[in-house]
Design a protein around this motif. Structure first.
Motif, PDB file in Angstrom:
ATOM      1  N   PHE A 110     -39.936  41.013  14.792  1.00 31.60           N
ATOM      2  CA  PHE A 110     -39.886  39.558  14.697  1.00 31.60           C
ATOM      3  C   PHE A 110     -39.269  39.172  13.364  1.00 31.60           C
ATOM      4  CE2 PHE A 110     -43.784  40.814  12.653  1.00 31.60           C
ATOM      5  CZ  PHE A 110     -43.883  39.979  11.564  1.00 31.60           C
ATOM      6  N   VAL A 111     -38.973  37.899  13.227  1.00 37.44           N
ATOM      7  CA  VAL A 111     -38.545  37.309  11.959  1.00 37.44           C
ATOM      8  C   VAL A 111     -39.462  36.128  11.675  1.00 37.44           C
ATOM      9  CG1 VAL A 111     -36.131  38.036  12.125  1.00 37.44           C
ATOM     10  CG2 VAL A 111     -36.833  35.862  13.139  1.00 37.44           C
ATOM     11  N   PRO A 112     -39.690  35.801  10.405  1.00 39.66           N
ATOM     12  CA  PRO A 112     -40.558  34.662  10.104  1.00 39.66           C
ATOM     13  C   PRO A 112     -39.988  33.369  10.697  1.00 39.66           C
ATOM     14  CG  PRO A 112     -40.177  36.017   8.159  1.00 39.66           C
ATOM     15  CD  PRO A 112     -39.237  36.505   9.207  1.00 39.66           C
ATOM     16  N   PRO A 113     -40.850  32.454  11.145  1.00 41.71           N
ATOM     17  CA  PRO A 113     -42.318  32.518  11.163  1.00 41.71           C
ATOM     18  C   PRO A 113     -42.838  33.361  12.323  1.00 41.71           C
ATOM     19  CG  PRO A 113     -41.572  30.436  12.046  1.00 41.71           C
ATOM     20  CD  PRO A 113     -40.336  31.149  11.591  1.00 41.71           C
ATOM     21  N   GLU A 114     -43.965  34.000  12.088  1.00 39.33           N
ATOM     22  CA  GLU A 114     -44.510  34.932  13.062  1.00 39.33           C
ATOM     23  C   GLU A 114     -44.972  34.241  14.336  1.00 39.33           C
ATOM     24  OE1 GLU A 114     -48.320  37.985  13.278  1.00 39.33           O
ATOM     25  OE2 GLU A 114     -47.495  37.395  11.340  1.00 39.33           O
ATOM     26  N   ASP A 115     -45.522  33.009  14.214  1.00 39.49           N
ATOM     27  CA  ASP A 115     -46.058  32.313  15.380  1.00 39.49           C
ATOM     28  C   ASP A 115     -44.976  31.704  16.262  1.00 39.49           C
ATOM     29  OD1 ASP A 115     -45.202  30.458  13.595  1.00 39.49           O
ATOM     30  OD2 ASP A 115     -47.046  29.266  13.567  1.00 39.49           O
ATOM     31  N   ARG A 116     -43.740  31.915  15.925  1.00 45.63           N
ATOM     32  CA  ARG A 116     -42.640  31.390  16.737  1.00 45.63           C
ATOM     33  C   ARG A 116     -42.482  32.170  18.041  1.00 45.63           C
ATOM     34  NH1 ARG A 116     -36.381  32.017  14.671  1.00 45.63           N
ATOM     35  NH2 ARG A 116     -35.380  31.868  16.710  1.00 45.63           N
ATOM     36  N   PHE A 117     -42.900  33.429  18.062  1.00 46.74           N
ATOM     37  CA  PHE A 117     -42.684  34.294  19.206  1.00 46.74           C
ATOM     38  C   PHE A 117     -44.007  34.596  19.895  1.00 46.74           C
ATOM     39  CE2 PHE A 117     -39.649  35.329  15.838  1.00 46.74           C
ATOM     40  CZ  PHE A 117     -38.444  35.087  16.479  1.00 46.74           C
ATOM     41  N   THR A 118     -43.893  35.140  21.095  1.00 43.54           N
ATOM     42  CA  THR A 118     -45.050  35.646  21.826  1.00 43.54           C
ATOM     43  C   THR A 118     -44.907  37.161  21.940  1.00 43.54           C
ATOM     44  OG1 THR A 118     -43.915  35.273  23.932  1.00 43.54           O
ATOM     45  CG2 THR A 118     -45.369  33.520  23.132  1.00 43.54           C
ATOM     46  N   TYR A 119     -46.039  37.868  21.824  1.00 47.59           N
ATOM     47  CA  TYR A 119     -46.030  39.324  21.782  1.00 47.59           C
ATOM     48  C   TYR A 119     -46.888  39.869  22.915  1.00 47.59           C
ATOM     49  CZ  TYR A 119     -44.657  37.927  17.082  1.00 47.59           C
ATOM     50  OH  TYR A 119     -44.046  37.321  16.023  1.00 47.59           O
ATOM     51  N   THR A 120     -46.365  40.870  23.584  1.00 46.91           N
ATOM     52  CA  THR A 120     -47.072  41.510  24.687  1.00 46.91           C
ATOM     53  C   THR A 120     -47.166  43.003  24.403  1.00 46.91           C
ATOM     54  OG1 THR A 120     -46.158  39.880  26.230  1.00 46.91           O
ATOM     55  CG2 THR A 120     -47.118  41.878  27.174  1.00 46.91           C
ATOM     56  N   LEU A 125     -52.444  45.061  27.096  1.00 48.33           N
ATOM     57  CA  LEU A 125     -53.591  44.931  26.208  1.00 48.33           C
ATOM     58  C   LEU A 125     -53.856  43.459  25.892  1.00 48.33           C
ATOM     59  CD1 LEU A 125     -52.734  47.824  23.717  1.00 48.33           C
ATOM     60  CD2 LEU A 125     -54.137  47.915  25.785  1.00 48.33           C
ATOM     61  N   PRO A 126     -55.087  43.103  25.567  1.00 52.34           N
ATOM     62  CA  PRO A 126     -55.398  41.695  25.264  1.00 52.34           C
ATOM     63  C   PRO A 126     -54.862  41.230  23.923  1.00 52.34           C
ATOM     64  CG  PRO A 126     -57.343  43.068  24.999  1.00 52.34           C
ATOM     65  CD  PRO A 126     -56.290  43.949  25.583  1.00 52.34           C
ATOM     66  N   ASN A 127     -54.429  42.127  23.061  1.00 55.11           N
ATOM     67  CA  ASN A 127     -53.930  41.747  21.735  1.00 55.11           C
ATOM     68  C   ASN A 127     -52.576  41.063  21.872  1.00 55.11           C
ATOM     69  OD1 ASN A 127     -52.818  41.782  19.070  1.00 55.11           O
ATOM     70  ND2 ASN A 127     -54.352  43.313  18.535  1.00 55.11           N
ATOM     71  N   ASP A 128     -52.443  39.882  21.218  1.00 53.76           N
ATOM     72  CA  ASP A 128     -51.174  39.149  21.259  1.00 53.76           C
ATOM     73  C   ASP A 128     -50.620  38.886  19.858  1.00 53.76           C
ATOM     74  OD1 ASP A 128     -53.086  37.408  20.433  1.00 53.76           O
ATOM     75  OD2 ASP A 128     -52.511  35.754  21.758  1.00 53.76           O
ATOM     76  N   SER A 129     -51.058  39.684  18.867  1.00 51.98           N
ATOM     77  CA  SER A 129     -50.578  39.511  17.498  1.00 51.98           C
ATOM     78  C   SER A 129     -49.359  40.392  17.262  1.00 51.98           C
ATOM     79  CB  SER A 129     -51.683  39.852  16.492  1.00 51.98           C
ATOM     80  OG  SER A 129     -52.086  41.201  16.645  1.00 51.98           O
ATOM     81  N   ALA A 130     -48.710  40.191  16.126  1.00 54.19           N
ATOM     82  CA  ALA A 130     -47.497  40.941  15.810  1.00 54.19           C
ATOM     83  C   ALA A 130     -47.791  42.349  15.324  1.00 54.19           C
ATOM     84  CB  ALA A 130     -46.684  40.194  14.761  1.00 54.19           C
ATOM     85  N   ILE A 131     -49.023  42.609  14.875  1.00 54.81           N
ATOM     86  CA  ILE A 131     -49.398  43.932  14.368  1.00 54.81           C
ATOM     87  C   ILE A 131     -50.647  44.403  15.105  1.00 54.81           C
ATOM     88  CG2 ILE A 131     -50.133  45.256  12.346  1.00 54.81           C
ATOM     89  CD1 ILE A 131     -48.522  43.323  10.630  1.00 54.81           C
ATOM     90  N   LEU A 132     -50.616  45.639  15.561  1.00 58.05           N
ATOM     91  CA  LEU A 132     -51.729  46.216  16.308  1.00 58.05           C
ATOM     92  C   LEU A 132     -52.253  47.431  15.560  1.00 58.05           C
ATOM     93  CD1 LEU A 132     -53.438  46.316  18.955  1.00 58.05           C
ATOM     94  CD2 LEU A 132     -51.658  47.815  19.884  1.00 58.05           C
ATOM     95  N   GLU A 133     -53.565  47.485  15.376  1.00 61.85           N
ATOM     96  CA  GLU A 133     -54.206  48.641  14.755  1.00 61.85           C
ATOM     97  C   GLU A 133     -54.884  49.466  15.838  1.00 61.85           C
ATOM     98  OE1 GLU A 133     -57.305  49.782  11.124  1.00 61.85           O
ATOM     99  OE2 GLU A 133     -56.933  47.680  11.679  1.00 61.85           O
ATOM    100  N   GLN A 181     -46.112  50.036  23.611  1.00 64.78           N
ATOM    101  CA  GLN A 181     -44.864  49.263  23.615  1.00 64.78           C
ATOM    102  C   GLN A 181     -45.181  47.804  23.339  1.00 64.78           C
ATOM    103  OE1 GLN A 181     -42.332  49.779  27.060  1.00 64.78           O
ATOM    104  NE2 GLN A 181     -41.422  47.758  26.822  1.00 64.78           N
ATOM    105  N   CYS A 182     -44.337  47.166  22.521  1.00 63.47           N
ATOM    106  CA  CYS A 182     -44.499  45.735  22.223  1.00 63.47           C
ATOM    107  C   CYS A 182     -43.224  44.992  22.605  1.00 63.47           C
ATOM    108  CB  CYS A 182     -44.810  45.518  20.745  1.00 63.47           C
ATOM    109  SG  CYS A 182     -45.018  43.764  20.336  1.00 63.47           S
ATOM    110  N   ASP A 183     -43.366  43.948  23.401  1.00 64.56           N
ATOM    111  CA  ASP A 183     -42.247  43.095  23.804  1.00 64.56           C
ATOM    112  C   ASP A 183     -42.346  41.767  23.061  1.00 64.56           C
ATOM    113  OD1 ASP A 183     -41.455  45.068  25.551  1.00 64.56           O
ATOM    114  OD2 ASP A 183     -42.509  44.190  27.268  1.00 64.56           O
ATOM    115  N   THR A 184     -41.276  41.416  22.351  1.00 61.81           N
ATOM    116  CA  THR A 184     -41.208  40.144  21.634  1.00 61.81           C
ATOM    117  C   THR A 184     -40.373  39.173  22.459  1.00 61.81           C
ATOM    118  OG1 THR A 184     -41.324  41.303  19.524  1.00 61.81           O
ATOM    119  CG2 THR A 184     -40.574  39.027  19.475  1.00 61.81           C
ATOM    120  N   SER A 185     -40.958  37.995  22.763  1.00 63.48           N
ATOM    121  CA  SER A 185     -40.288  37.010  23.622  1.00 63.48           C
ATOM    122  C   SER A 185     -40.291  35.649  22.952  1.00 63.48           C
ATOM    123  CB  SER A 185     -40.975  36.918  24.993  1.00 63.48           C
ATOM    124  OG  SER A 185     -41.058  38.182  25.605  1.00 63.48           O
TER     125      SER A 185
END
Length: 292
Positions: free
Chosen positions: A123-133, A146-154, A165-169
């Motif tokens: 992603f590029v800033p701002p982080e909340d501009r995109f949706t993450y799957t 997964l239920p997590n929709d943030s840009a970083i997953l631990e 896998q993370c899809d940025t939309s």
């Protein structure tokens, strides 16, 4: 008479009124014509114009710089190559977003430890501009969302390697997709043990190369500073080798000559042998003559 005069005055007034009405209509028509001419759209040139110091308009020529990424979303510079202020050949007009292919392949985690690992989306800033799957990739099966929709997953390490896998939309449009492999603790320790051995070899080769280079450099500096002594040493060595070769060749020739010259003992022995052979032949000849 008065009636006739009144009628004549009325006709004159009517004529003047009609004449004034006609004169009033002509400007209105000309105004309408000009208004209609303004309403007609004019095709302006697509090239932007800029005023130079000489008050002459010059076309703006724009080129785009390289994108900061090879996949996903990044930024690039828009460069003006003509019409820059101050007579510059190129100047940056603005910075805009650029996009590459959506498939970014396999990525590297932000940080990892023996217990967990942090993996980011693209992603590029701002982080909340995109949706993450986020998806967990299961071999020969459908991916688990997964239920997590943030840009970083631990993720905590499991007993077997797991792929994510993370899809940025943005606005239901896929912009980037990246994959990660989270290894087990044992595999991570094995990888860390393998890396130091490789690092040690590389460090050893590097140190050896540095030592050799420094030694060659010192040798070159020593030869340059003591050129006369080095030259005299090599000349002396060459002369000695030549003298040794000459002496060895002379000795070999002397040995060959001595082998060819007969000694006194050898000559006496040869003479005795010759005389003995002659006496033997003479006795045989006398014996044959007596028998006859």
């Amino acid at each position: 008479m008065r009636l006739r005069r009144a009628g004549a005055v009325g006709e004159l007034q009517l004529f003047v009124g009609l004449l004034l009405a006609l004169l009033a209509k002509k400007p209105a028509s000309s105004l309408n014509a000009s208004a209609s001419a303004e309403d007609v759209p004019v095709n302006e040139p697509a090239v932007e114009l800029v005023d130079s110091d000489a008050n002459v308009t010059e076309p703006k020529e724009v080129e785009f710089g390289p994108c900061t990424v090879t996949c996903g979303i990044g930024i690039r510079e828009v460069i003006l190559t003509s019409g820059c202020p101050g007579g510059e050949s190129k100047c940056i007009v603005r910075v805009e977003e650029c996009r590459g292919p959506a498939d970014c392949g396999w990525g590297k985690p932000i940080s990892e430890s023996l217990a967990s690992v942090k993996i980011p989306c693209i992603f590029v800033p701002p982080e909340d501009r995109f949706t993450y799957t986020w998806k967990m990739l299961i071999p020969d099966q459908q991916s688990l969302i997964l239920p997590n929709d943030s840009a970083i997953l631990e993720v905590h390490r499991d007993t077997h390697p797991v792929a994510f896998q993370c899809d940025t939309s943005e606005n239901d449009e896929l912009i980037a997709s990246v994959k990660y492999t989270v290894y087990t603790t044992a595999e991570l320790e094995t990888r860390r043990l393998k890396k130091p051995a490789t690092d040690i070899v590389l460090v050893f080769v590097l140190i050896t190369g540095v030592i050799v280079c420094v030694g060659v450099l010192f040798a070159i500096v020593f030869i340059i500073l003591n050129w006369e002594a080095v030259k005299h040493f090599w000349q002396t060595k060459i002369w000695r080798s030549r003298e040794e070769v000459i002496h060895s060749s002379y000795a070999s020739r002397t040995t060959e000559n001595s082998a060819q010259v007969p000694t006194a003992e050898n000559s006496q022995t040869s003479q005795l042998e010759t005389s003995g052979q002659e006496q033997g032949v003479y006795q045989e000849w006398n014996a044959e003559g007596g028998e006859n």
